[in-house]
Design a protein around this motif. Structure first.
Motif, PDB file in Angstrom:
ATOM      1  N   HIS A  88       0.734  -1.102   0.317  1.00  0.00           N
ATOM      2  CA  HIS A  88      -0.131   0.228  -0.034  1.00  0.00           C
ATOM      3  C   HIS A  88       0.941   1.045   0.288  1.00  0.00           C
ATOM      4  N   TYR A  89       1.407   1.560  -0.957  1.00  0.00           N
ATOM      5  CA  TYR A  89       2.149   2.591  -1.319  1.00  0.00           C
ATOM      6  C   TYR A  89       2.116   2.913  -2.705  1.00  0.00           C
ATOM      7  N   TYR A  90       2.902   4.498  -2.263  1.00  0.00           N
ATOM      8  CA  TYR A  90       2.814   4.216  -4.414  1.00  0.00           C
ATOM      9  C   TYR A  90       4.081   5.294  -4.709  1.00  0.00           C
ATOM     10  N   THR A  91       5.054   4.798  -5.741  1.00  0.00           N
ATOM     11  CA  THR A  91       6.763   5.359  -5.756  1.00  0.00           C
ATOM     12  C   THR A  91       6.838   6.857  -6.802  1.00  0.00           C
ATOM     13  N   ASP A 109      -7.036   9.075  -9.243  1.00  0.00           N
ATOM     14  CA  ASP A 109      -7.254   8.543  -9.174  1.00  0.00           C
ATOM     15  C   ASP A 109      -6.143   6.882  -9.791  1.00  0.00           C
ATOM     16  N   ILE A 110      -5.306   7.169  -8.526  1.00  0.00           N
ATOM     17  CA  ILE A 110      -4.018   5.652  -9.274  1.00  0.00           C
ATOM     18  C   ILE A 110      -4.534   4.688  -8.197  1.00  0.00           C
ATOM     19  N   GLU A 111      -3.729   3.624  -9.114  1.00  0.00           N
ATOM     20  CA  GLU A 111      -3.940   2.191  -7.809  1.00  0.00           C
ATOM     21  C   GLU A 111      -2.488   2.338  -7.173  1.00  0.00           C
ATOM     22  N   TYR A 112      -2.094   1.762  -5.627  1.00  0.00           N
ATOM     23  CA  TYR A 112      -0.980   1.527  -5.691  1.00  0.00           C
ATOM     24  C   TYR A 112       0.405   0.941  -5.515  1.00  0.00           C
ATOM     25  N   LYS A 113       1.414   1.374  -5.838  1.00  0.00           N
ATOM     26  CA  LYS A 113       2.352   1.081  -6.468  1.00  0.00           C
ATOM     27  C   LYS A 113       2.689   1.317  -7.921  1.00  0.00           C
ATOM     28  N   GLN A 114       1.654   2.716  -7.887  1.00  0.00           N
ATOM     29  CA  GLN A 114       2.013   3.409 -10.171  1.00  0.00           C
ATOM     30  C   GLN A 114       3.165   4.363  -8.867  1.00  0.00           C
TER      31      GLN A 114
END
Length: 293
Positions: A88-91, A109-114
């Motif tokens: 559950h993080y973003y880069t 609206d983006i997914e986790y890890k994006q």
């Protein structure tokens, strides 16, 4: 070059003063308040203008917004190990965060890890106050005199981009007690005052330095600018000493400050945004004697 931008300023100023006497006490009370709301109405056909000041502090000039608007990423505390383990993080800039790194919040609206990008930046606040105010008081009783002046501001923030968020960066910051509230493996607090500390060359240091509201501190304050107490010795007494007049006094400057921000604890709210290498401010007490022969 041409100055073709337009800004609209609106506001008001109000000052009230009252003097009176109660028995042997003479007193005076005063207060003032001033508001100023500025709004950019025209940028001469230009798009939004993003400005960088003092390393990475970022501002934006945008139609309909205030001059001095901070522009960067919103945050939601620090990552926990559970966040990282669950993915559950973003880069950001290709960096995968660790526990204790700043949790940047996407505005799309983006997914986790994006990847979080510059499109996720937004206005975070401003360094122009909604209003400023001041109060003053003076009292006289027989030979005693007391005076106080205080001032404050509301609705503003200050940014310290490096040393206020990353203690000991390049060895330029003096250790302070509140630095102990930083994130560590022994203190994995997602709301710690400071994120995880890395070496200056670490990519995670660069990651955490992306300008965000984590770099912003609430600079609303009320400060007792001056406090003074004096005593004038009766003339009949000083004449016996061969003097015409004698007054002794003590004056304090910036002795007390009430700050809205509780994270950094000791920064000077009158310090402008910037590197913030030494932000504690100074106080002073002086003793004096006025005499006439």
């Amino acid at each position: 070059s041409q100055n073709i931008g337009k800004v609209k300023n609106t506001g008001f100023e109000l000052a009230l003063n009252h003097r009176n006497k109660i028995g042997a006490v003479n007193y005076s009370i005063g207060a003032n308040i001033a508001t100023n709301k500025n709004k950019i109405t025209n940028l001469g056909g230009s798009d939004n203008i993003i400005q960088t000041s003092s390393y990475i502090v970022k501002y934006i000039l945008k139609k309909g917004e205030s001059i001095g608007s901070f522009y960067g990423f919103k945050t939601d505390g620090l990552y926990t190990q559970a966040d990282i383990d669950a993915g559950h993080y973003y880069t950001l800039s290709g960096v995968v965060p660790n526990a204790g790194d700043i949790k940047f919040v996407p505005q799309r609206d983006i997914e986790y890890k994006q990847e979080i990008t510059d499109e996720d930046r937004t206005i975070l606040g401003k360094d122009v106050p909604d209003f400023t105010y001041g109060v003053n008081l003076s009292l006289q009783y027989k030979g005693f005199e007391f005076s106080m002046f205080g001032q404050g501001i509301s609705g503003t923030k200050v940014a310290f981009d490096v040393y206020g968020v990353h203690p000991f960066y390049h060895g330029q910051d003096s250790p302070r007690k509140y630095h102990l509230k930083r994130w560590t493996e022994e203190n994995p607090n997602p709301h710690a005052a400071y994120p995880r500390i890395y070496s200056a060359s670490s990519v995670h240091t660069t990651y955490n330095r992306n300008f965000s509201d984590y770099h912003l501190f609430d600079s609303d304050y009320f400060r007792f600018k001056t406090l003074s107490l004096g005593y004038t010795v009766p003339s009949a007494t000083v004449k016996n000493w061969g003097l015409q007049s004698l007054k002794v006094y003590v004056t304090g400057e910036n002795l007390f400050t009430v700050r809205a921000d509780k994270k950094m604890e000791d920064f000077d709210p009158e310090t402008p945004s910037g590197r913030g290498t030494d932000t504690r401010g100074t106080s002073s007490i002086s003793l004096g004697v006025n005499l006439t022969f």
